[in-house]
Structures are given as structure tokens and as C-alpha cells.
Design a protein around this motif. Structure first.
Motif, PDB file in Angstrom:
ATOM      1  N   GLN A 117       0.783  -1.163   0.120  1.00 47.98           N
ATOM      2  CA  GLN A 117      -0.152   0.030   0.080  1.00 47.98           C
ATOM      3  C   GLN A 117       0.712   1.333  -0.012  1.00 47.98           C
ATOM      4  O   GLN A 117       0.579   2.345  -0.562  1.00 47.98           O
ATOM      5  N   MET A 118       1.954   1.017   0.760  1.00 47.59           N
ATOM      6  CA  MET A 118       2.834   2.305   0.667  1.00 47.59           C
ATOM      7  C   MET A 118       3.477   2.621  -0.438  1.00 47.59           C
ATOM      8  O   MET A 118       3.680   3.661  -0.908  1.00 47.59           O
ATOM      9  N   ALA A 119       3.951   1.459  -1.273  1.00 43.57           N
ATOM     10  CA  ALA A 119       4.614   1.367  -2.492  1.00 43.57           C
ATOM     11  C   ALA A 119       3.747   2.047  -3.600  1.00 43.57           C
ATOM     12  O   ALA A 119       4.060   2.794  -4.313  1.00 43.57           O
ATOM     13  N   ILE A 120       2.353   1.690  -3.464  1.00 43.77           N
ATOM     14  CA  ILE A 120       1.490   2.148  -4.323  1.00 43.77           C
ATOM     15  C   ILE A 120       1.371   3.625  -4.208  1.00 43.77           C
ATOM     16  O   ILE A 120       1.569   4.721  -5.160  1.00 43.77           O
ATOM     17  N   ARG A 121       1.158   4.138  -3.185  1.00 44.66           N
ATOM     18  CA  ARG A 121       1.065   5.468  -2.931  1.00 44.66           C
ATOM     19  C   ARG A 121       2.289   6.440  -3.315  1.00 44.66           C
ATOM     20  O   ARG A 121       2.320   7.551  -3.741  1.00 44.66           O
ATOM     21  N   SER A 122       3.579   5.861  -3.059  1.00 47.27           N
ATOM     22  CA  SER A 122       4.908   6.248  -3.277  1.00 47.27           C
ATOM     23  C   SER A 122       5.092   6.384  -4.709  1.00 47.27           C
ATOM     24  O   SER A 122       5.484   7.494  -5.194  1.00 47.27           O
ATOM     25  N   ALA A 123       4.568   5.325  -5.455  1.00 43.51           N
ATOM     26  CA  ALA A 123       4.731   5.339  -6.720  1.00 43.51           C
ATOM     27  C   ALA A 123       3.828   6.362  -7.449  1.00 43.51           C
ATOM     28  O   ALA A 123       4.337   7.055  -8.638  1.00 43.51           O
ATOM     29  N   VAL A 124       2.658   6.644  -7.060  1.00 44.00           N
ATOM     30  CA  VAL A 124       1.586   7.734  -7.501  1.00 44.00           C
ATOM     31  C   VAL A 124       2.406   9.129  -7.200  1.00 44.00           C
ATOM     32  O   VAL A 124       2.716   9.915  -7.921  1.00 44.00           O
ATOM     33  N   LEU A 125       3.091   9.265  -5.852  1.00 47.10           N
ATOM     34  CA  LEU A 125       3.596  10.547  -5.534  1.00 47.10           C
ATOM     35  C   LEU A 125       4.791  10.765  -6.532  1.00 47.10           C
ATOM     36  O   LEU A 125       5.220  12.094  -6.779  1.00 47.10           O
ATOM     37  N   LEU A 126       5.412   9.760  -7.009  1.00 52.27           N
ATOM     38  CA  LEU A 126       6.768  10.203  -7.733  1.00 52.27           C
ATOM     39  C   LEU A 126       6.598  10.050  -9.277  1.00 52.27           C
ATOM     40  O   LEU A 126       7.446  10.261  -9.938  1.00 52.27           O
ATOM     41  N   GLY A 127       5.089  10.035  -9.565  1.00 59.36           N
ATOM     42  CA  GLY A 127       4.720  10.427 -10.824  1.00 59.36           C
ATOM     43  C   GLY A 127       4.587   9.344 -11.863  1.00 59.36           C
ATOM     44  O   GLY A 127       4.572   9.533 -13.318  1.00 59.36           O
ATOM     45  N   ALA A 128       4.160   8.073 -11.579  1.00 57.56           N
ATOM     46  CA  ALA A 128       4.176   7.020 -12.455  1.00 57.56           C
ATOM     47  C   ALA A 128       2.989   7.265 -13.241  1.00 57.56           C
ATOM     48  O   ALA A 128       1.950   7.891 -12.839  1.00 57.56           O
ATOM     49  N   LYS A 129       3.060   6.852 -14.376  1.00 54.75           N
ATOM     50  CA  LYS A 129       1.775   6.995 -15.503  1.00 54.75           C
ATOM     51  C   LYS A 129       0.662   6.158 -14.911  1.00 54.75           C
ATOM     52  O   LYS A 129      -0.533   6.523 -15.042  1.00 54.75           O
ATOM     53  N   GLN A 130       0.895   5.045 -14.727  1.00 54.93           N
ATOM     54  CA  GLN A 130       0.063   3.871 -14.242  1.00 54.93           C
ATOM     55  C   GLN A 130       0.548   3.008 -13.166  1.00 54.93           C
ATOM     56  O   GLN A 130       1.741   2.648 -13.301  1.00 54.93           O
ATOM     57  N   VAL A 131       0.040   2.695 -12.005  1.00 55.43           N
ATOM     58  CA  VAL A 131       0.259   1.919 -10.939  1.00 55.43           C
ATOM     59  C   VAL A 131      -0.746   0.697 -11.143  1.00 55.43           C
ATOM     60  O   VAL A 131      -1.935   0.927 -11.134  1.00 55.43           O
ATOM     61  N   ILE A 132      -0.182  -0.634 -11.116  1.00 53.96           N
ATOM     62  CA  ILE A 132      -1.172  -1.686 -11.159  1.00 53.96           C
ATOM     63  C   ILE A 132      -0.792  -2.462  -9.816  1.00 53.96           C
ATOM     64  O   ILE A 132       0.304  -2.718  -9.665  1.00 53.96           O
ATOM     65  N   ALA A 133      -1.716  -2.859  -9.215  1.00 52.59           N
ATOM     66  CA  ALA A 133      -1.457  -3.518  -7.752  1.00 52.59           C
ATOM     67  C   ALA A 133      -2.043  -5.096  -8.066  1.00 52.59           C
ATOM     68  O   ALA A 133      -3.047  -5.146  -8.386  1.00 52.59           O
ATOM     69  N   ILE A 134      -1.410  -6.023  -7.551  1.00 53.17           N
ATOM     70  CA  ILE A 134      -1.889  -7.490  -7.612  1.00 53.17           C
ATOM     71  C   ILE A 134      -1.762  -7.937  -6.218  1.00 53.17           C
ATOM     72  O   ILE A 134      -1.081  -8.025  -5.586  1.00 53.17           O
ATOM     73  N   ASP A 135      -2.939  -8.770  -6.015  1.00 55.84           N
ATOM     74  CA  ASP A 135      -3.426  -9.489  -4.519  1.00 55.84           C
ATOM     75  C   ASP A 135      -4.585 -10.057  -4.822  1.00 55.84           C
ATOM     76  O   ASP A 135      -5.364 -10.192  -6.182  1.00 55.84           O
ATOM     77  N   ASN A 136      -5.216 -10.866  -3.917  1.00 56.76           N
ATOM     78  CA  ASN A 136      -6.356 -11.419  -4.025  1.00 56.76           C
ATOM     79  C   ASN A 136      -7.298 -11.380  -2.888  1.00 56.76           C
ATOM     80  O   ASN A 136      -8.343 -11.843  -2.666  1.00 56.76           O
ATOM     81  N   VAL A 137      -6.975 -10.601  -1.845  1.00 56.70           N
ATOM     82  CA  VAL A 137      -7.578 -10.179  -0.732  1.00 56.70           C
ATOM     83  C   VAL A 137      -8.538  -9.045  -1.155  1.00 56.70           C
ATOM     84  O   VAL A 137      -8.107  -7.905  -1.378  1.00 56.70           O
ATOM     85  N   PRO A 138      -9.827  -9.013  -1.055  1.00 58.15           N
ATOM     86  CA  PRO A 138     -10.632  -7.968  -1.429  1.00 58.15           C
ATOM     87  C   PRO A 138     -10.425  -6.764  -0.711  1.00 58.15           C
ATOM     88  O   PRO A 138     -10.654  -5.410  -1.424  1.00 58.15           O
ATOM     89  N   GLU A 139     -10.000  -6.681   0.473  1.00 58.70           N
ATOM     90  CA  GLU A 139     -10.006  -5.339   1.273  1.00 58.70           C
ATOM     91  C   GLU A 139      -8.761  -4.745   0.995  1.00 58.70           C
ATOM     92  O   GLU A 139      -8.712  -3.477   0.824  1.00 58.70           O
ATOM     93  N   ARG A 140      -7.693  -5.371   0.779  1.00 57.38           N
ATOM     94  CA  ARG A 140      -6.580  -4.967   0.191  1.00 57.38           C
ATOM     95  C   ARG A 140      -6.610  -4.249  -1.302  1.00 57.38           C
ATOM     96  O   ARG A 140      -6.062  -3.230  -1.410  1.00 57.38           O
TER      97      ARG A 140
END
Length: 341
Positions: free
Chosen positions: A151-174
């Protein structure tokens, strides 16, 4: 982790108020409010002077053991294996902090405990994972694992200006929390991850891949994951590197693999030739927490991010054992627990 013992006290992420200081401690006094990074640092050795705090040369009191296993010692770490010093962690009423003059972060009174607590580990860990990717404005960043570090990596990548962030898991809440942070999500129980990542990148694959899973990958339907579990059961392999293999396969040539996920021992069937021939850069390691502290504290103060978003449960110390089971079994939408002694 190899090298842990029955009765070891856990706790990587700690903050509190100083109750007592030793005679050589000059930067702290009783009553100071501090966050304690999980990396214990001397601040004076060659590695610390270079900002490589997680491989401090002086803070591991089991240095001889670490030298034998790792080739050269790493830093001492709280609440972790005896290969990194066997220091008791912070899930206790009191914590003794070695090298306390350096191993602390003073926090401003204007910020709440929950806003700054995760400067101790998961926020700088997710941030370092993203920084290691050298993110460009045209990059797609794929992140395996939507636990707290993911979760912190996702927001960090957004803050650092990535065009697209794709997150992979299988837990609905996550996955829901990942979407709230700006990520496109994939459920590995429903999607073919390689196919979907190629679709989302016009067949080229993501430029940057982050493994926020590590040695305990839970994929069960793939041949390699079944192979890993069988070898692990008969002690022929310690870690399950399904995510690492998948990243090497799908990453765009000349891309970057960033690995904050913990690995503890021996891996099998790693397609290293694939990674070499594609020209992939691999960056990994425990977090150099204090390298990032000032910048991340400023970002919290400025309102760019409030790391407390990740907290789903708040408990007392006596509820710890029960909550470990809840977290392990992914019950009650449990993602991140804060314990107050």
C-alpha cells in the motif's frame, strides 16, 4: 525467518516516550517523543556515512554469526532473526534502544502518533521500493502484494509520478485500499497476471516491477507454486519465489525489479538467464530508514500523504496473540494493526 527462537519478542514498528537514557546518550532526554526505526544504526561506520543504514557495520551484536551466513554482517534489527542481533522488538511495555543517539526520529507535536508511527518501517520501505525503480513519467509500475508495504509502495509510486500503477493481490479489502490509493487492481485468483499486465501495457510489459510479497507467496494454482510448496515441505527450499519469477518474465526489457519483500534463504528455479538477457536491473534490501526520514516527515506535514490510512485495527497489548491469528487468517478485513501497551 531462519535464526528466530521460541520466545523472541516481535515488533518492527515502534514509537513512544523516552523514559530513561544512558550516560552516553546526548541527543535524547526523558520525555522526548520518538519513532524508533527497525534498523539499529551507529551513524559513524563507512556504510552509515554513505546512507546505507540497513547494513550498518557496528550494530549487529551477532556479527560473527552474520559474517558466516551472509559473507558480511548487516545492521542489527529489532524483533527479527538472531542473525541480525536477536534484539527484542517493540511489542512490549518498554523497549531498550541501542545506539539511541542515532537510532531514533524525533517527531513534531503537531502530528499524531498514527501519522508518524509508520516512519519506523512500512512507509520508508514502500518509498524505497519506489525510489529504487527510478520512476519516469511514462512508466507503468506493477506492484505484487497489497499488504501494508505494498500500500505504501502504491502511494509512493503515485507521488513519484508514475503514469500507471497496477496492484496485484487476491484479498478484497487490500484491493479496495489499493484502488483508493490510485492503482488499477488485478486479482491473481481470477486473472492471468502476465496476460493482463501485457494487455494494460500494449503488449510491452511494465517498465518497473515491485515485489512486496517475498518468501511467502500464496499463489496455489500455478505449477511453480506447487513445486515450491513441495520442496519447502521436505526442506529442500526455504522460500517461495513465485512473484520473483513472474516479475522476471513479464517485466519490459531494460526494466527494473525492486524487491522490498523479505527473502530468508535459498531459492530454486530462478530464471536468471532470462533476467540477464533482458537487461533487467535488480535492486533490493532492507530499508535504509533514516535516509528517507526528513523527506517523508515533510511530506506528512504538508499533507501529501497520511500513512495512518492503512490502520484497520487498534488493540491493547494483551489482545496481541488473538490478533496475530486474525491477521494470519485474513479475517475481519484486517490489514494493519496498531498495538498500544
Amino acid at each position: 525467518m531462519p535464526g528466530m527462537k521460541n520466545g523472541d519478542i516481535m515488533g518492527h514498528e515502534t514509537m513512544g516516550v523516552v523514559e530513561e537514557v544512558g550516560p552516553d546518550c546526548t541527543n535524547l532526554k526523558k520525555g522526548d517523543r520518538v519513532v524508533i526505526p527497525f534498523t539499529i544504526i551507529c551513524g559513524e561506520c563507512d556504510q552509515c556515512r554513505r546512507g546505507n543504514f540497513s547494513v550498518c557495520e557496528r550494530s549487529n551484536r551477532n556479527k560473527d554469526m552474520a559474517d558466516k551466513v551472509f559473507g558480511h554482517t548487516t545492521a542489527g534489527l529489532f524483533g527479527y532473526t538472531h542473525l541480525t542481533g536477536g534484539y527484542p522488538g517493540g511489542q512490549a511495555e518498554y523497549l531498550r534502544v541501542p545506539f539511541a543517539d542515532k537510532t531514533h526520529i524525533k517527531v513534531p507535536s503537531s502530528l499524531s502518533d498514527e501519522q508518524v508511527l509508520f516512519l519506523s518501517d512500512i512507509f520508508p520501505t514502500g518509498w524505497q521500493a519506489a525510489v529504487q525503480c527510478d520512476i519516469q513519467p511514462t512508466d507503468t509500475v506493477a506492484i505484487w502484494g497489497c499488504g501494508p508495504v505494498g500500500q505504501m509502495a502504491i502511494r509512493s509510486a503515485v507521488l513519484l509520478g508514475a503514469k500507471q500503477v497496477i496492484a496485484i493481490d487476491n484479498v478484497p479489502e487490500r484491493l479496495s485500499m489499493a484502488r483508493a490509493g490510485g492503482a488499477t487492481t488485478l486479482n491473481f485468483s481470477e486473472d492471468s497476471i502476465v496476460e493482463r499486465l501485457n494487455e494494460l501495457t500494449n503488449g510491452k510489459g511494465p517498465e518497473k516491477c515491485i515485489d512486496a510479497v517475498g518468501m511467502e507467496a500464496h499463489a496455489t494454482a500455478t505449477i511453480d507454486s506447487m513445486y515450491d510448496r513441495a520442496k519447502q515441505a521436505v526442506m529442500l527450499e526455504t522460500d517461495r519465489p513465485h512473484v520473483l519469477r513472474e516479475m522476471m518474465y513479464v517485466c519490459r526489457p531494460a526494466g527494473v525489479l525492486s524487491i522490498p519483500g523479505v527473502y530468508g534463504g535459498l531459492l530454486d528455479k530462478i530464471p536468471f538467464g532470462m533476467a540477464m538477457n533482458k537487461g533487467l536491473t535488480i535492486r533490493m534490501g532492507q530499508t535504509h530508514v533514516n535516509r528517507w526520514t526528513d523527506d517523508l516527515l515533510r511530506r506528512i506535514e504538508q499533507g501529501q500523504i497520511d500513512p495512518s490510512f492503512v490502520i484497520t485495527h487498534r488493540i491493547g497489548l494483551e489482545q496481541g496473540p488473538e490478533m496475530y491469528k486474525t491477521f494470519r487468517d485474513k479475517l475481519d478485513s484486517c490489514i494493519k494493526v496498531v498495538i498500544r501497551p
